[in-house]
Design an enzyme around this catalytic site. Structure first.
Site, PDB file in Angstrom:
ATOM      1  N   GLU A   1      -6.847   4.364   8.158  1.00 17.99           N
ATOM      2  CA  GLU A   1      -6.724   5.800   7.906  1.00 17.99           C
ATOM      3  C   GLU A   1      -8.010   6.359   7.304  1.00 17.99           C
ATOM      4  O   GLU A   1      -8.383   7.507   7.582  1.00 17.99           O
ATOM      5  CB  GLU A   1      -5.515   6.055   6.994  1.00 17.99           C
ATOM      6  CG  GLU A   1      -4.198   5.778   7.708  1.00 17.99           C
ATOM      7  CD  GLU A   1      -3.027   5.510   6.784  1.00 17.99           C
ATOM      8  OE1 GLU A   1      -1.943   5.215   7.311  1.00 17.99           O
ATOM      9  OE2 GLU A   1      -3.203   5.572   5.551  1.00 17.99           O
TER      10      GLU A   1
ATOM     11  N   LYS B   1       0.055   4.274  -0.158  1.00 21.29           N
ATOM     12  CA  LYS B   1      -0.591   5.430   0.474  1.00 21.29           C
ATOM     13  C   LYS B   1      -0.422   6.663  -0.432  1.00 21.29           C
ATOM     14  O   LYS B   1      -0.388   6.523  -1.655  1.00 21.29           O
ATOM     15  CB  LYS B   1      -0.061   5.635   1.884  1.00 21.29           C
ATOM     16  CG  LYS B   1      -0.198   4.361   2.733  1.00 21.29           C
ATOM     17  CD  LYS B   1       0.040   4.588   4.198  1.00 21.29           C
ATOM     18  CE  LYS B   1      -0.138   3.269   4.944  1.00 21.29           C
ATOM     19  NZ  LYS B   1      -0.054   3.461   6.419  1.00 21.29           N
TER      20      LYS B   1
ATOM     21  N   HIS C   1      -9.518   0.889   5.184  1.00 27.29           N
ATOM     22  CA  HIS C   1      -8.215   1.048   5.832  1.00 27.29           C
ATOM     23  C   HIS C   1      -8.387   1.942   7.058  1.00 27.29           C
ATOM     24  O   HIS C   1      -9.218   2.849   7.077  1.00 27.29           O
ATOM     25  CB  HIS C   1      -7.207   1.663   4.861  1.00 27.29           C
ATOM     26  CG  HIS C   1      -5.798   1.643   5.364  1.00 27.29           C
ATOM     27  ND1 HIS C   1      -5.322   2.593   6.257  1.00 27.29           N
ATOM     28  CD2 HIS C   1      -4.766   0.797   5.123  1.00 27.29           C
ATOM     29  CE1 HIS C   1      -4.057   2.318   6.532  1.00 27.29           C
ATOM     30  NE2 HIS C   1      -3.696   1.237   5.868  1.00 27.29           N
TER      31      HIS C   1
ATOM     32  N   GLY D   1       2.822   1.971  10.832  1.00 27.71           N
ATOM     33  CA  GLY D   1       3.750   3.087  10.668  1.00 27.71           C
ATOM     34  C   GLY D   1       4.450   3.519  11.942  1.00 27.71           C
ATOM     35  O   GLY D   1       5.075   4.568  11.987  1.00 27.71           O
TER      36      GLY D   1
ATOM     37  N   GLU E   1      -5.080  -5.394  10.599  1.00 29.35           N
ATOM     38  CA  GLU E   1      -4.056  -4.386  10.826  1.00 29.35           C
ATOM     39  C   GLU E   1      -4.303  -3.695  12.160  1.00 29.35           C
ATOM     40  O   GLU E   1      -5.111  -2.781  12.250  1.00 29.35           O
ATOM     41  CB  GLU E   1      -4.035  -3.365   9.684  1.00 29.35           C
ATOM     42  CG  GLU E   1      -5.411  -2.896   9.203  1.00 29.35           C
ATOM     43  CD  GLU E   1      -5.354  -1.624   8.391  1.00 29.35           C
ATOM     44  OE1 GLU E   1      -4.365  -1.401   7.695  1.00 29.35           O
ATOM     45  OE2 GLU E   1      -6.315  -0.839   8.485  1.00 29.35           O
TER      46      GLU E   1
ATOM     47  N   ASN F   1       0.850  -1.186   0.000  1.00 29.90           N
ATOM     48  CA  ASN F   1       0.000   0.000   0.000  1.00 29.90           C
ATOM     49  C   ASN F   1       0.891   1.243   0.000  1.00 29.90           C
ATOM     50  O   ASN F   1       1.493   1.581   1.012  1.00 29.90           O
ATOM     51  CB  ASN F   1      -0.900  -0.021   1.241  1.00 29.90           C
ATOM     52  CG  ASN F   1      -1.750   1.234   1.366  1.00 29.90           C
ATOM     53  OD1 ASN F   1      -1.916   1.987   0.405  1.00 29.90           O
ATOM     54  ND2 ASN F   1      -2.282   1.456   2.552  1.00 29.90           N
TER      55      ASN F   1
ATOM     56  N   SER G   1       3.698  -2.467  10.089  1.00 32.41           N
ATOM     57  CA  SER G   1       5.168  -2.444  10.220  1.00 32.41           C
ATOM     58  C   SER G   1       5.808  -3.773   9.813  1.00 32.41           C
ATOM     59  O   SER G   1       6.738  -4.252  10.464  1.00 32.41           O
ATOM     60  CB  SER G   1       5.569  -2.058  11.655  1.00 32.41           C
ATOM     61  OG  SER G   1       5.101  -0.755  11.977  1.00 32.41           O
TER      62      SER G   1
END
Length: 263
Positions: free
Chosen positions: A104, A12, A102, A180, A174, A10, A220
């Site tokens: 985010e 992003k 996702h 991250g 996730e 991904n 990660s």
């Protein structure tokens, strides 16, 4: 296990279309140089909307052993929805995958399980495989409620989707606290939730559906830790963030099967 692991990068909001061309070429060259076997794992990149046509042209024109897709899909088919990109548009670009829900998107755009469910259905309607993202925040993890919380997201995302469709889609677990941050769930943490997701699908549908669906871990992931994660029976791949922007690192993740710790 008959499920082929899916390693999806991904990107992003990184890489313009010129940079995307360079990254795909470097990744393809690196995989070829390292003797990548597409029968052992599937490699895919989820790229910004502005990069899709460039990535499509490269992958199709050079017959690269990569799949590609988008990072989001609209709940609508067409019309006055400024800034949205529809399933029909993605289908015309031959996207194989699209991420939905996702963390985010959930955090910054307020996407609910209902919205995620609608987007997953839209992807399926247009022949695109949704990668449905689920996972808990740090507060949920500290309270020990990660399994219940995540399974509620799974149930919401899959509402009204039949067994045959579920068998073909991908679920990405996730844990938000590991995205991250450099923190990574232990292989045991990943297996606990991925195993619970598979069991849940078996209860919602049936054993063959649960056995067929691919469940990724995301958060990660690096070449240094992917082998231990992939050794777990219910982890069928990885949704990779920052590491997917490094061709050498992502190639190492894709070729997890060649790492010493795996076997």
């Amino acid at each position: 296990m008959t499920r082929k692991p899916l390693m999806a990068g991904n990107w992003k909001m990184n890489m313009d279309h010129v940079e995307a061309a360079g990254l795909v070429q470097k990744l393809a060259w690196t995989l070829k140089d390292k003797g990548y076997d597409p029968e052992q794992s599937e490699a895919a990149v989820l790229v910004p909307f502005t990069d899709i046509r460039t990535v499509q042209t490269l992958i199709e024109g050079d017959r690269l052993p990569l799949a590609y897709g988008a990072q989001d899909i609209s709940t609508q088919d067409k019309g006055a929805y400024t800034g949205e990109v529809s399933g029909a548009m993605l289908s015309k670009l031959a996207c194989k995958y699209v991420a939905v829900g996702h963390s985010e998107r959930r955090q910054y755009h307020g996407e609910t399980d209902e919205v995620v469910n609608t987007k997953a259905k839209k992807a399926i309607e247009y022949g695109i495989t949704p990668i449905i993202c689920v996972g808990e925040g740090l507060d949920i993890r500290k309270a020990g409620n990660q399994v219940t919380y995540t399974l509620d997201q799974v149930k919401g995302a899959l509402a009204g989707i039949d067994a045959a469709q579920v068998a073909d889609l991908v679920i990405a677990y996730e844990p938000v606290w590991a995205i991250g941050t450099g923190e990574v769930a232990t292989p045991e943490d990943a297996q606990e939730v991925c195993g619970a997701i598979r069991q849940c699908i078996g209860e919602l549908y049936d054993a063959p559906t649960a056995e067929a669906v691919r469940i990724q871990y995301g958060g990660s992931v690096k070449a240094a830790n992917v082998g231990e994660l992939m050794a777990k029976p219910d982890v069928d791949g990885a949704l990779v963030g920052g590491a997917s922007l490094d061709p050498e690192e992502f190639a190492g993740i894709v070729r997890f099967y060649a790492l010493p710790q795996v076997g």
